[in-house]
Structures are given as C-alpha cells and as structure tokens.
Design a protein around this motif. Structure first.
Motif, PDB file in Angstrom:
ATOM      1  N   ILE A  21       0.849  -1.193   0.000  1.00 55.32           N
ATOM      2  CA  ILE A  21       0.000   0.000   0.000  1.00 55.32           C
ATOM      3  C   ILE A  21       0.883   1.241   0.000  1.00 55.32           C
ATOM      4  CG2 ILE A  21      -1.789   1.261   1.230  1.00 55.32           C
ATOM      5  CD1 ILE A  21      -2.680  -1.367   2.460  1.00 55.32           C
ATOM      6  N   HIS A  22       0.589   2.165  -0.942  1.00 51.43           N
ATOM      7  CA  HIS A  22       1.336   3.414  -1.059  1.00 51.43           C
ATOM      8  C   HIS A  22       0.330   4.563  -0.945  1.00 51.43           C
ATOM      9  CE1 HIS A  22       4.467   0.752  -2.586  1.00 51.43           C
ATOM     10  NE2 HIS A  22       3.568   0.285  -3.432  1.00 51.43           N
ATOM     11  N   ILE A  23       0.444   5.352   0.105  1.00 55.29           N
ATOM     12  CA  ILE A  23      -0.531   6.407   0.392  1.00 55.29           C
ATOM     13  C   ILE A  23       0.110   7.772   0.158  1.00 55.29           C
ATOM     14  CG2 ILE A  23      -1.994   7.453   2.139  1.00 55.29           C
ATOM     15  CD1 ILE A  23      -2.345   4.765   3.402  1.00 55.29           C
ATOM     16  N   THR A  24      -0.502   8.555  -0.733  1.00 54.75           N
ATOM     17  CA  THR A  24      -0.081   9.923  -0.990  1.00 54.75           C
ATOM     18  C   THR A  24      -0.752  10.828   0.043  1.00 54.75           C
ATOM     19  OG1 THR A  24       0.125   9.463  -3.354  1.00 54.75           O
ATOM     20  CG2 THR A  24      -0.019  11.767  -2.686  1.00 54.75           C
ATOM     21  N   GLN A  25       0.061  11.489   0.860  1.00 50.64           N
ATOM     22  CA  GLN A  25      -0.466  12.248   1.986  1.00 50.64           C
ATOM     23  C   GLN A  25      -0.435  13.751   1.696  1.00 50.64           C
ATOM     24  OE1 GLN A  25       1.972  10.907   5.273  1.00 50.64           O
ATOM     25  NE2 GLN A  25       0.521   9.289   5.770  1.00 50.64           N
ATOM     26  N   THR A  26      -1.549  14.404   1.995  1.00 52.44           N
ATOM     27  CA  THR A  26      -1.707  15.857   1.859  1.00 52.44           C
ATOM     28  C   THR A  26      -1.163  16.360   0.522  1.00 52.44           C
ATOM     29  OG1 THR A  26      -1.248  15.896   4.243  1.00 52.44           O
ATOM     30  CG2 THR A  26      -1.532  18.007   3.159  1.00 52.44           C
ATOM     31  N   PRO A  27      -1.709  15.895  -0.601  1.00 57.29           N
ATOM     32  CA  PRO A  27      -1.206  16.330  -1.911  1.00 57.29           C
ATOM     33  C   PRO A  27      -1.628  17.759  -2.226  1.00 57.29           C
ATOM     34  CG  PRO A  27      -3.102  14.911  -2.193  1.00 57.29           C
ATOM     35  CD  PRO A  27      -2.809  14.915  -0.717  1.00 57.29           C
ATOM     36  N   ALA A  28      -0.823  18.435  -3.063  1.00 60.66           N
ATOM     37  CA  ALA A  28      -1.118  19.806  -3.472  1.00 60.66           C
ATOM     38  C   ALA A  28      -2.171  19.814  -4.575  1.00 60.66           C
ATOM     39  CB  ALA A  28       0.154  20.484  -3.965  1.00 60.66           C
ATOM     40  N   VAL A  29      -2.914  20.917  -4.672  1.00 57.50           N
ATOM     41  CA  VAL A  29      -3.857  21.093  -5.769  1.00 57.50           C
ATOM     42  C   VAL A  29      -3.063  21.212  -7.072  1.00 57.50           C
ATOM     43  CG1 VAL A  29      -5.621  22.604  -6.737  1.00 57.50           C
ATOM     44  CG2 VAL A  29      -5.554  22.184  -4.267  1.00 57.50           C
ATOM     45  N   TYR A  30      -3.510  20.511  -8.095  1.00 61.44           N
ATOM     46  CA  TYR A  30      -2.734  20.420  -9.336  1.00 61.44           C
ATOM     47  C   TYR A  30      -2.773  21.746 -10.093  1.00 61.44           C
ATOM     48  CZ  TYR A  30      -0.813  18.555 -13.644  1.00 61.44           C
ATOM     49  OH  TYR A  30      -0.031  18.315 -14.742  1.00 61.44           O
ATOM     50  N   ASP A  31      -1.618  22.115 -10.646  1.00 61.61           N
ATOM     51  CA  ASP A  31      -1.489  23.302 -11.489  1.00 61.61           C
ATOM     52  C   ASP A  31      -0.506  22.964 -12.593  1.00 61.61           C
ATOM     53  OD1 ASP A  31      -0.718  25.852 -12.599  1.00 61.61           O
ATOM     54  OD2 ASP A  31      -1.594  26.789 -10.809  1.00 61.61           O
ATOM     55  N   THR A  32      -0.852  23.283 -13.856  1.00 66.94           N
ATOM     56  CA  THR A  32       0.029  22.947 -14.975  1.00 66.94           C
ATOM     57  C   THR A  32       1.366  23.687 -14.898  1.00 66.94           C
ATOM     58  OG1 THR A  32      -1.069  24.651 -16.297  1.00 66.94           O
ATOM     59  CG2 THR A  32      -1.878  22.390 -16.514  1.00 66.94           C
ATOM     60  N   SER A  33       1.428  24.784 -14.153  1.00 65.26           N
ATOM     61  CA  SER A  33       2.710  25.486 -14.025  1.00 65.26           C
ATOM     62  C   SER A  33       3.748  24.610 -13.338  1.00 65.26           C
ATOM     63  CB  SER A  33       2.527  26.791 -13.250  1.00 65.26           C
ATOM     64  OG  SER A  33       2.112  26.540 -11.915  1.00 65.26           O
ATOM     65  N   TYR A  34       3.291  23.700 -12.457  1.00 63.31           N
ATOM     66  CA  TYR A  34       4.230  22.789 -11.801  1.00 63.31           C
ATOM     67  C   TYR A  34       4.925  21.919 -12.842  1.00 63.31           C
ATOM     68  CZ  TYR A  34       1.290  23.962  -7.746  1.00 63.31           C
ATOM     69  OH  TYR A  34       0.586  24.614  -6.773  1.00 63.31           O
ATOM     70  N   ALA A  35       4.154  21.397 -13.793  1.00 65.39           N
ATOM     71  CA  ALA A  35       4.726  20.544 -14.829  1.00 65.39           C
ATOM     72  C   ALA A  35       5.653  21.326 -15.740  1.00 65.39           C
ATOM     73  CB  ALA A  35       3.611  19.879 -15.637  1.00 65.39           C
ATOM     74  N   ASN A  36       5.269  22.558 -16.094  1.00 60.92           N
ATOM     75  CA  ASN A  36       6.122  23.374 -16.966  1.00 60.92           C
ATOM     76  C   ASN A  36       7.441  23.718 -16.275  1.00 60.92           C
ATOM     77  OD1 ASN A  36       4.250  23.451 -19.120  1.00 60.92           O
ATOM     78  ND2 ASN A  36       3.122  25.128 -18.151  1.00 60.92           N
ATOM     79  N   ASN A  37       7.373  24.057 -15.011  1.00 58.93           N
ATOM     80  CA  ASN A  37       8.606  24.321 -14.264  1.00 58.93           C
ATOM     81  C   ASN A  37       9.483  23.068 -14.201  1.00 58.93           C
ATOM     82  OD1 ASN A  37       7.728  26.924 -13.784  1.00 58.93           O
ATOM     83  ND2 ASN A  37       6.893  26.436 -11.761  1.00 58.93           N
ATOM     84  N   SER A  38       8.840  21.928 -14.062  1.00 54.88           N
ATOM     85  CA  SER A  38       9.588  20.673 -14.010  1.00 54.88           C
ATOM     86  C   SER A  38      10.285  20.400 -15.337  1.00 54.88           C
ATOM     87  CB  SER A  38       8.652  19.514 -13.658  1.00 54.88           C
ATOM     88  OG  SER A  38       8.050  19.712 -12.389  1.00 54.88           O
ATOM     89  N   LEU A  39       9.622  20.677 -16.451  1.00 53.70           N
ATOM     90  CA  LEU A  39      10.237  20.473 -17.760  1.00 53.70           C
ATOM     91  C   LEU A  39      11.489  21.331 -17.917  1.00 53.70           C
ATOM     92  CD1 LEU A  39       7.227  20.265 -20.260  1.00 53.70           C
ATOM     93  CD2 LEU A  39       8.729  18.421 -19.507  1.00 53.70           C
ATOM     94  N   ALA A  40      11.429  22.580 -17.452  1.00 51.04           N
ATOM     95  CA  ALA A  40      12.600  23.455 -17.556  1.00 51.04           C
ATOM     96  C   ALA A  40      13.766  22.893 -16.743  1.00 51.04           C
ATOM     97  CB  ALA A  40      12.243  24.861 -17.085  1.00 51.04           C
TER      98      ALA A  40
END
Length: 885
Positions: A75-94
């Motif tokens: 069992i893998h539990i994701t705890q207190t995740p952040a609200v998704y925003d596409t800027s997170y993915a774009n920053n990650s790509l950079a």
C-alpha cells in the motif's frame, strides 16, 4: 493448490512496491497531485536509463512531488497532496532540460500529458479528483568530449595543472557530464590549495564549450575538402562532439591566485564562548613557534604542539589543514574543534618584541572568540623576534640586524619556499594567522549497553533440560572512560560485562552465565621501541593496550576461564582507510568442571575434542578497512575489511622446548578473513544491503583444528537467521533431531562462507521523530566447515567426511535461509525481530536439501507431533538489538 497460493502471496509481498496507491488528506472536488510517471528514450545502457529516470524524478517541482508513505510494500498512500497546477509541470520540464544538458544531451525533446481520475469520496456529495502526470523525454544524441584545453594564463598554475594531468576526470571521447566537470574543477582547486593558493575558489574558473566547426564557414576551403567536412559533420549529428576550454575567469581578483604563507598559529585549548575573559585572564606561552593561550593548563604544551601540522613560516597546504582538523577530531577530547584563518592585512604594524611568555588580559569575550586582534599583534611580535634570533644563530651572526622588514624576518631560515617565492614575487604573497578554538569535552564519560537474543530450538535433553531448548539471553556492559589521562588525550576505559541465558520452559532456569572485566588504554600516537616509527605522523594514530578476564559457565557442560592481553596500533593513511596491527595478542583459556555429557560429546566428535581444551595463543594480527563512496551514485556506499591473524609461528620454539605442555596447548594457525558490505539507499530511506564474508583458519604444527573460541560459528540473530546460534554445520553434519537425548549442540568450523541480502523498508511512524516501525525481507546463504578431515579408526576405510570442506560438495552443503523481520527504530538503537525459514538444509540429502516439496498448510499450521517436528527442523525466530550487518 494451497502451496501455489502461498507462493503467490510471497511474490506479492516481495514485489508489492508496485501495488495499491491511495490518497489521504486531499481537498475535495479539486484536482490534486497523485502520481508521476517518467519515460525516457535514450541510446544508453539499461542501468544508465534507470539512473536518468531516477534523477529526472528529483527535478520535479516541489509541489508536484507527492509525499508517499509505504506500508508493508503493498500500500502506497499519498499524503496531503497539493492542488494540481500545470505550471508545476512546466517548471519541471525546464529543470529537466537543464539536467539533461548537464548530462551531455544538448537537444532533448520533452513534454507531458496528464490524466484525471474522478473517484467518489467517502461522502457521496464530494469527488476525489486524482491527477497523474506522464512525462516523456527523448534524450537525442549525447555529446562527447573532443579537445580538452587548459589555458590557465598563469605560469605557476599552468605547471601545476600539467603536472597533475594524469589524475584528470575529463577524458577524450567520454560523454560530457557536468558532475565530472565540477569534480575536475574541485580537483584542480585541491592541487592549487596544496601549493599555497589558499583563497582560490570555483569563481576563479571559466568553462567554455565549442560545438561549431569553424572550417565549415571558411570560404577559402577547397570544394573537395568541404564535401569531406560536411560528411564528417553529418556523422557528428549522430555522435556530436564538443571542445572544452577551461581557463581563469576574466577580471579575476588577484587575491584568488596569490600564494599564502603561515605567519602565526594561536591555540586556545580551553576555549569557551560563554566565559567572561575579563575575570579569567589568559596565560600566554610561546613554544616551537606556536602561541598557546589558555585559562587553565588542561593539556600539556608538547601534546598540543605534536598534533599541529600548520607550521609558522611554511607554505599553506590544504592537506596540512585537513590533517590538523582530522587529528583534533580524532583525539576526542574536544567537542567540535574549530580552526579559523585570518588574512594579515597590515604587516607593517608588526614590531619586534623580546618577551614570549606573559599574562594577557582581553577585555571583550567576543573579541577573544572571533578576532583576537590584540592578542594576535602581541603574539606576532613575539614570533618575529624569536624567528629573527633563530635565523641569526643559524647564519652565525653575533648581532641582530637593526632594521629588517617583516617579510625578511618571516623568511629568515624558517621556510626555503617562502624565501624563494618572496624574492621572486614580493607583491604576490599573502600571510595567514590561524586560530584554534578548542572547547574541551567532558573528561569522564559513562557508557552502558544491552543486548537481547532469543533462539527457537525446541529440543530437550533429559540429562540437562534447562541448558537446552528455547533459550532467552541477555547481555549488558557498563564502562567508565577518562578521556584525558596525563593531560595528553590518553583514554582509559574500565568496563564490566555480563550475560545470562535462561530457559522459560523450566522456570527460567539458568543455562549459562558469563562475566568479564576489560581495561583499555588508548594513546593517541605511536609508542614503539623504534624512535623513527614514533615520529611518523599519519592522519591519525593510536597505540592500544587491552587486558581482559572472563569467566563462563555452561550449566551441565563445563566452566571456562579466559585471560587475554593485546598490544597494538591503529592509524589512518587516508580519511577512508584505517589500518590496525597488533604485534602482541596473548590469550589463555582454562577449561574445567567438564560433565560426562560434555565429555561423551567430545569423544564422539574428534574435532570438538581438539577444539575444547586448555589453549595458549601467542598471536599477532593485522587488518585494513576501506570505505568507498560512489561519486556517480552518491546513494551507494561500500566497505571492505581484510584481516589476517597468526599464532605460534614464532612461539613454536617454546612449544617444542616444553614438549607441547607450555600452559597447556600452544595453538599454531593462520586465520585470514575478508568481509565486503554494500548499501544502496533510496530517497524514502528504503535500502538494499549486501554482505559477503569468507574466513579460513589453517591449523599448523600438528593441530587438527583451531581452539573453539577462534573458530567460526553460524546461526543466530546476526548470521544465518533461519538457524539457532551455533546450530549450523559443520558441512552436512546432521543437526540434533527433535527431542534428541544426550547431545551437545554447539557447532564450530575452521572455514566459513556466508552471503546476506536484505531489503529494508519503512512501514509507519509510530511516534513522530522518535519511534519508527520498519520491515525487512532477507536471504542468508552459507555454512561452516572443518579444515582437516577427522581421523578414522585404524584398519578402516575412510568414508566421506561430511564436516570437512570438499569443493565437489560445496553446492550441496550450502545452507539457504530466508525470512521477514520487523524493526522498532528509536533513532539511538534498534529492536530487531526476525523469522527465518530453512529453504535449503545441507544435512538433508533429498532434493539436495531443498524443502519446497514439503511446504503445505498442515506442516505450517498443523498441531500434530509430525508437524511440530517439521517446524522445529525448518523455522527459527531470533531477537536482537541493532542491525545484523
């Protein structure tokens, strides 16, 4: 069918890290970060591809990295995740693009897609909106290094660079790698710092890459040559190359490439930041060009001078600084040694003063802690005067020159390097003063430890039921250490230890008792009869004297007294290499009060009869311990320990002269051992741990085996965990059967081979930052063997000796155990519970010892006598403190 189901469950347990994913403490009706997948397409090896994927995951934006807790693999539990925003993915790509460039992939193609899963939450009025982001990276061709040019633009630095080039990390034809480039710059900085360039940093360097071919844009090139260049350029599109230029940065601060010499060293051996120096004045002492400043003489001046490697008047070398700091840490008499350097800005203010010993009162404690300006000036004056007098004496001058500048004073006979350099470039030198701020640790320390163990061994002996069966053991030790004996950081430890084994099935009756005393004296330098050796000063050195006495009673078997004395050395040649050598290691054992049961066991097993006897060991031994860090994979560490012990090689003359009766039996043997450990640690603190151990004891001088306390044993909480302690081997010798009578269980061997694999993982945090529940899945493989064959009866045909190592039977006689464990980690210590199953038993000839066919629900859970016996022959539960390796 049941057996197959059990194996499916076991496989699910082993590979459950790919199991069920869930989320907790998320925001309802809002898309939240749930999971990330990264797919890399690159023309690299599978291992390199995995490394790229793993490291690209580290480049994700912090808000895009879910906090995942693993529970028992499945069992893998994701705890207190952040609200998704596409800027997170774009920053990650950079960030990913920057990482790929640093790995030599200059033109990666990358992107991402995301998938939204809507699941009904606990309340029917709310939704759980999970977002999984899929990143794809096409690495493209990897750029290789072509020409590597070092243009330092300073003749001295260029010479140092060229002379150290064989150790370079940048090689023609290797892929461009930012980490290697950074490592090469740091390597050059180390070279420069070891030649006086104290102030040089990474800011002094500039790196340029050139991937263009200037010949392609030259209009004067012959057309045929141009065609050849274009074909070469097309080939390089698949395997591009770059030229690398490493130079000094433009407009460089001249202080960064200035050679520095040591002017003065000030040692404060009892420094305390909270002390009011206005009420407790400092006492000054000038000795061997070193300035000592203390409130109370807790350390002998000679001891302080001996452990300093930064000498006034000498060229600054980083190795000398590191050696001094490592030595001060190694001595253990100060809390956190601090060495501060201060550049001397106004040399002209230093004047000659005759006094070298005086009382010094400093009004401001912060001044004493950080700048020591007033004290520095006074000490510098004393040092200049003393250096001048020494230089004049060496030159044979009857009088000191009336007027000399400070450089002349400092260079006068103190450092040839300084004189030569100062004469050539007087304006390009710097001077450093060093301050040692040493806060003493507590002189006395008290230590106590405990260890518990439990072995599941259901056999009972009618003659001595208490001494066998399921034994619960406890050991404890208490010691007191004086860290500063004789004011020279000589440590003396007096310790008492004791242990007991009891049998819960017989009213907690005592099965064995041991008690001992140990005295250890550690001198932080070499103490030998050879003066030339005593003056050798490696990174750290110790001379160790150890004396111990132990009494052991195995109830129903024997009593034993042991006396030992050891004299030896331990030292470091490098920070990751530790050597030990004990030229004197004497041990004497006296066995008495043996019972009939014990004597019968010895008569039935000749090798035990030779092992359990009065014995004198006059040995010497040595070992080396290496620690390796993987610069490419910082999460991987390894260490290797190799040792060898010999006994009786020089003392055999005494044995012969006494007809072998000198204090009983003088043992002769050679005993080499090798142990290798490797750890792969992941971000979530899960880890793979590996261990490989091999040792062999070769009896000499007519002995048939080693004394039992020098033999190898297997089983228990720290070895083959599916077997009880001392219950495996030797070879394929049959183990004690269930409810066997009149049998001595202890097993020893002259040879041991063992390998261990363990996956350690986190389960849950029980008490925040204090107690954690962790798990492990492990496999142990190994056994012990005798070195020499047991003697056969006269006139009989020797049969196969199942206890002696035979390479042709090595595979059949390897034991294999596997199991699961749980650990309670309290940060300071670990309670460990391990349950092991004997998958392969060397004493069972059927199926080469493999137990697969006999695994069924009846044997595992049945209550019948046959099932109990099957479990006794295949299970073992052990309990210990700390990790097994």
């Amino acid at each position: 069918m049941a057996s197959r189901l059990q194996w499916l469950c076991l496989l699910a347990l082993c590979f459950g890290q790919y199991g069920c994913y869930r989320a907790s403490h998320y925001q309802y009706d809002k898309p939240f970060v749930f999971k990330n997948n990264i797919e890399v397409t690159a023309d690299v090896s599978p291992d390199e591809k995995k490394d790229l994927e793993r490291n690209l995951a580290l480049q994700l934006d912090d808000s895009l990295q879910p906090n995942v807790r693993d529970y028992v693999f499945l069992i893998h539990i994701t705890q207190t995740p952040a609200v998704y925003d596409t800027s997170y993915a774009n920053n990650s790509l950079a960030t990913m693009r920057y990482y790929m460039f640093n790995q030599g992939f200059f033109s990666p193609e990358q992107g991402y897609t995301y998938r939204i899963d809507t699941v009904r939450a606990k309340s029917k009025h709310h939704r759980k909106i999970r977002v999984t982001t899929n990143f794809f990276v096409q690495a493209g061709p990897r750029t290789l290094l072509d020409s590597i040019v070092y243009d330092i633009r300073d003749s001295t630095l260029q010479h140092l660079t060229d002379s150290s080039h064989p150790a370079t990390l940048l090689v023609h034809g290797d892929p461009f790698n930012q980490d290697k480039l950074q490592g090469e710059v740091n390597r050059l900085i180390d070279v420069y710092k070891n030649n006086g360039y104290y102030a040089i940093t990474q800011d002094a360097f500039q790196v340029q890459l050139d991937t263009a071919n200037p010949l392609l844009i030259n209009p004067a090139i012959d057309p045929l040559e141009r065609i050849h260049l274009f074909s070469e350029q097309k080939r390089q599109q698949k395997n591009p190359t770059t030229d690398l230029y490493l130079t000094l940065a433009p407009n460089l601060d001249s202080n960064l490439i200035k050679k520095y010499f040591i002017r003065q060293v000030f040692i404060y051996p009892d420094f305390e930041t909270t002390r009011d120096n206005r009420k407790t004045p400092l006492t000054g002492l000038y000795l061997d060009s070193i300035n000592l400043r203390y409130h109370e003489l807790r350390f002998k001046p000679g001891f302080l001078i001996r452990n300093n490697f930064l000498q006034p008047g000498a060229l600054y070398r980083q190795d000398d600084y590191n050696k001094t700091l490592n030595t001060l840490n190694f001595l253990g008499v100060w809390q956190v040694p601090i060495i501060q350097a201060r550049e001397v800005r106004d040399v002209a203010s230093v004047q000659k003063v005759a006094d070298s010993t005086r009382k010094v009162t400093i009004a401001d404690s912060s001044q004493a802690a950080h700048t020591f300006v007033e004290d520095s000036i006074r000490a510098a004056r004393a040092a200049v005067a003393d250096s001048t007098r020494k230089a004049a004496k060496l030159r044979g001058d009857s009088a000191q020159p009336a007027h000399e500048d400070n450089e002349t004073l400092l260079a006068g006979g103190v450092s040839p390097d300084y004189k030569a350099f100062a004469a050539h470039r007087r304006d390009s030198i710097g001077l450093l003063d060093f301050y040692y701020l040493l806060t003493p640790a507590k002189k006395q320390s008290f230590n106590a430890g405990a260890e518990l163990n439990y072995s599941n061994n259901s056999a009972t002996l009618t003659n001595n039921p208490v001494a066998t069966g399921n034994l619960f053991g406890a050991n404890a030790d208490v010691s007191i250490t004086n860290r500063n004996l004789g004011k020279e950081a000589i440590a003396m430890t007096n310790g008492v230890n004791g242990g007991v084994e009891v049998n819960p099935a017989y009213g907690w009756g005592i099965a064995s008792v041991d008690v001992g005393y140990t005295n250890t004296i550690t001198i932080p330098r070499f103490v030998t009869p050879l003066k030339s050796v005593n003056h050798i000063r490696p990174l750290a050195a110790q001379t160790i004297f150890n004396t111990s006495a132990t009494y052991v009673e195995r109830v129903g078997y024997f009593d034993l007294n042991m006396l030992s004395f050891k004299y030896g050395y331990q030292w470091k040649t490098k920070p990751n290499v530790v050597w030990t050598y004990n030229p004197v290691d004497v041990e004497y054992t006296y066995l008495y009060n043996t019972t009939d049961v014990f004597n019968k066991a010895l008569d039935s097993i000749p090798n035990l009869r030779f092992a359990y006897t009065n014995a004198l060991i006059m040995a010497q031994n040595g070992a080396v311990f290496w620690t390796f860090s993987n610069h490419r994979h910082p999460n991987r560490t390894s260490n290797l320990r190799a040792a060898i012990e010999t006994s009786g090689l020089l003392a055999g003359i005494a044995k012969k002269s006494s007809n072998g009766e000198l204090f009983g039996k003088l043992s002769e043997y050679i005993r080499p051992t090798v142990e290798y450990r490797h750890e792969i640690k992941y971000r979530n603190n899960n880890s793979w741990d590996f261990r490989l151990f091999s040792g062999v004891g070769i009896p000499l001088g007519g002995d048939s085996t080693l004394p039992f306390f020098k033999q190898f044993v297997a089983g228990g909480p720290n070895s083959m965990r599916a077997w009880a302690f001392r219950n495996l081997g030797p070879g394929s010798t049959h183990l004690a059967r269930y409810q066997n009578n009149n049998y001595f269980f202890d097993r020893f061997g002259d040879i041991q081979f063992e390998g261990n694999i363990e996956y350690r993982y986190n389960i849950a945090e029980i008490v925040p930052n204090s107690m954690y529940l962790k798990g492990a899945v492990f496999t142990d493989i190994g056994n012990v063997w005798d070195f020499k064959k047991q003697p056969s009866a006269p006139g009989s045909t020797p049969a196969y000796d199942s206890a002696t190592l035979d390479i042709s039977h090595f595979y059949q006689e390897l034991a294999v155990g596997a199991g699961v464990g749980f650990r309670l980690d309290f940060n300071y210590f670990v309670l460990r519970f391990d349950f092991g199953f004997r998958f392969k038993k060397p004493d069972e000839p059927l199926h080469d010892g493999w137990q697969w066919p006999d695994i069924n629900l009846a044997h595992v859970f049945g209550r019948g006598q046959d099932n109990k016996e099957w479990r006794y022959n295949n299970y073992n539960f052990s309990f210990g403190i700390g990790y097994s390796f």
